[in-house]
Design a protein around this motif. Sequence first.
Motif, short mmCIF file in Angstrom:
data_model
loop_
_atom_site.label_atom_id
_atom_site.label_comp_id
_atom_site.label_asym_id
_atom_site.label_seq_id
_atom_site.Cartn_x
_atom_site.Cartn_y
_atom_site.Cartn_z
N ILE A 40 18.18 -0.95 7.94
CA ILE A 40 17.37 -0.87 6.82
C ILE A 40 15.79 -1.13 6.88
O ILE A 40 14.89 -0.83 6.26
N GLU A 41 15.74 -2.39 7.81
CA GLU A 41 14.05 -2.60 7.96
C GLU A 41 13.16 -1.51 8.55
O GLU A 41 12.25 -1.17 8.28
N SER A 42 13.85 -0.73 9.31
CA SER A 42 13.26 0.55 9.93
C SER A 42 13.40 1.47 8.89
O SER A 42 12.07 2.33 8.80
N VAL A 43 14.13 1.76 7.90
CA VAL A 43 14.08 2.73 7.09
C VAL A 43 12.92 2.17 5.99
O VAL A 43 12.22 3.33 5.56
N VAL A 44 12.92 0.92 5.49
CA VAL A 44 11.79 0.60 4.58
C VAL A 44 10.37 0.64 5.21
O VAL A 44 9.44 1.26 4.54
N ALA A 45 10.43 0.22 6.58
CA ALA A 45 9.05 0.53 7.17
C ALA A 45 8.56 1.85 7.13
O ALA A 45 7.46 2.34 7.03
N ALA A 46 9.47 3.06 7.24
CA ALA A 46 9.15 4.37 7.29
C ALA A 46 8.68 4.66 5.79
O ALA A 46 7.83 5.34 5.61
N TYR A 47 9.19 4.45 4.96
CA TYR A 47 9.07 4.58 3.48
C TYR A 47 7.61 3.99 3.19
O TYR A 47 6.92 4.62 2.41
N VAL A 48 7.40 2.48 3.46
CA VAL A 48 6.26 1.99 3.28
C VAL A 48 4.93 2.81 3.90
O VAL A 48 4.01 2.93 3.41
N GLN A 49 5.22 3.08 5.22
CA GLN A 49 4.24 3.95 5.96
C GLN A 49 4.04 5.31 5.15
O GLN A 49 2.74 5.55 5.27
N THR A 50 4.90 5.86 4.52
CA THR A 50 4.40 7.17 3.86
C THR A 50 4.31 7.15 2.58
O THR A 50 4.10 7.96 1.75
N LEU B 279 12.39 2.18 -4.72
CA LEU B 279 12.78 1.82 -5.87
C LEU B 279 14.48 2.24 -5.96
O LEU B 279 15.49 1.32 -6.53
N ASP B 280 14.56 3.54 -5.67
CA ASP B 280 15.82 4.07 -5.72
C ASP B 280 16.91 3.26 -4.73
O ASP B 280 18.06 3.14 -5.10
N LEU B 281 16.53 3.09 -3.66
CA LEU B 281 17.56 2.30 -2.65
C LEU B 281 17.76 1.05 -2.92
O LEU B 281 18.90 0.75 -3.05
N LYS B 282 16.81 0.42 -3.64
CA LYS B 282 17.45 -1.05 -4.12
C LYS B 282 18.19 -0.91 -5.29
O LYS B 282 19.20 -1.49 -5.20
N ALA B 283 18.08 0.17 -6.20
CA ALA B 283 18.76 0.35 -7.26
C ALA B 283 20.25 0.78 -6.74
O ALA B 283 21.32 0.15 -7.24
N HIS B 284 20.41 1.40 -5.66
CA HIS B 284 21.73 1.67 -5.20
C HIS B 284 22.20 0.56 -4.64
O HIS B 284 23.38 0.41 -4.83
N ARG B 285 21.56 -0.43 -3.79
CA ARG B 285 22.31 -1.44 -3.35
C ARG B 285 22.85 -2.27 -4.35
O ARG B 285 23.62 -2.98 -4.24
N GLN C 27 25.37 -8.76 3.31
CA GLN C 27 24.47 -7.58 4.00
C GLN C 27 23.79 -6.79 2.98
O GLN C 27 22.55 -6.61 3.15
N LEU C 28 24.32 -6.68 1.68
CA LEU C 28 23.66 -6.13 0.68
C LEU C 28 22.40 -6.72 0.14
O LEU C 28 21.36 -6.45 0.14
N GLU C 29 22.61 -8.08 0.05
CA GLU C 29 21.41 -9.14 -0.59
C GLU C 29 20.44 -9.06 0.74
O GLU C 29 19.25 -8.93 0.27
N GLU C 30 20.70 -8.98 1.83
CA GLU C 30 19.61 -9.00 2.95
C GLU C 30 18.93 -7.61 2.98
O GLU C 30 17.75 -7.67 3.09
N ASP C 31 19.90 -6.49 2.72
CA ASP C 31 19.05 -5.47 2.50
C ASP C 31 18.12 -5.13 1.17
O ASP C 31 16.97 -4.80 1.53
N ILE C 32 18.46 -5.80 0.34
CA ILE C 32 17.51 -5.67 -0.93
C ILE C 32 16.36 -6.65 -0.72
O ILE C 32 15.46 -6.32 -1.20
N GLY C 33 16.78 -7.63 0.01
CA GLY C 33 15.41 -8.52 0.52
C GLY C 33 14.60 -7.74 1.03
O GLY C 33 13.31 -7.84 0.85
N ALA C 34 15.02 -6.98 2.29
CA ALA C 34 14.09 -6.02 2.91
C ALA C 34 13.38 -4.99 2.24
O ALA C 34 12.07 -4.80 2.08
N ILE C 35 14.17 -4.48 1.12
CA ILE C 35 13.55 -3.30 0.48
C ILE C 35 12.61 -4.00 -0.65
O ILE C 35 11.63 -3.38 -0.76
N GLU C 36 12.87 -5.11 -1.15
CA GLU C 36 11.84 -5.77 -2.02
C GLU C 36 10.48 -6.13 -1.29
O GLU C 36 9.54 -5.91 -1.76
N GLY C 37 10.68 -6.63 0.09
CA GLY C 37 9.61 -6.66 0.78
C GLY C 37 8.69 -5.47 0.81
O GLY C 37 7.33 -5.44 0.71
N GLY C 38 9.36 -4.43 1.11
CA GLY C 38 8.73 -3.15 1.39
C GLY C 38 7.87 -2.86 -0.09
O GLY C 38 6.61 -2.35 -0.16
#
Length: 76
Positions: free
Chosen positions: A5-15, A22-28, A49-60
């Motif tokens: 998820i950190e890799s995915v978030v980094a890619a979306y942040v970069q682009t 926001l959609d990814l967070k809502a899905h989680r 794991q979902l909580e960790e994912d949401i934390g990473a997404i919120e960081g992005g």
Amino acid sequence: MNSAIESVVAAYVQTGQLDVLLDLKAHRERLMATVRDRADFNFGVLLGQLEEDIGAIEGGIRRLRAAAEARTDTDR
């Protein structure tokens, strides 16, 4: 090593794809709501794991919003 998820978030942040994050967070969050109230199985690991994912997404999301705000401040 970064989690998937950190890799995915980094890619979306970069682009600059805030809407996708926001959609990814809502899905989680929907997944968490779905399994949180189930009594037929212990979903503790999944919820963690979902909580960790949401934390990473919120960081992005915070990084993208801060970058957008910095651009706005520079344009003034």
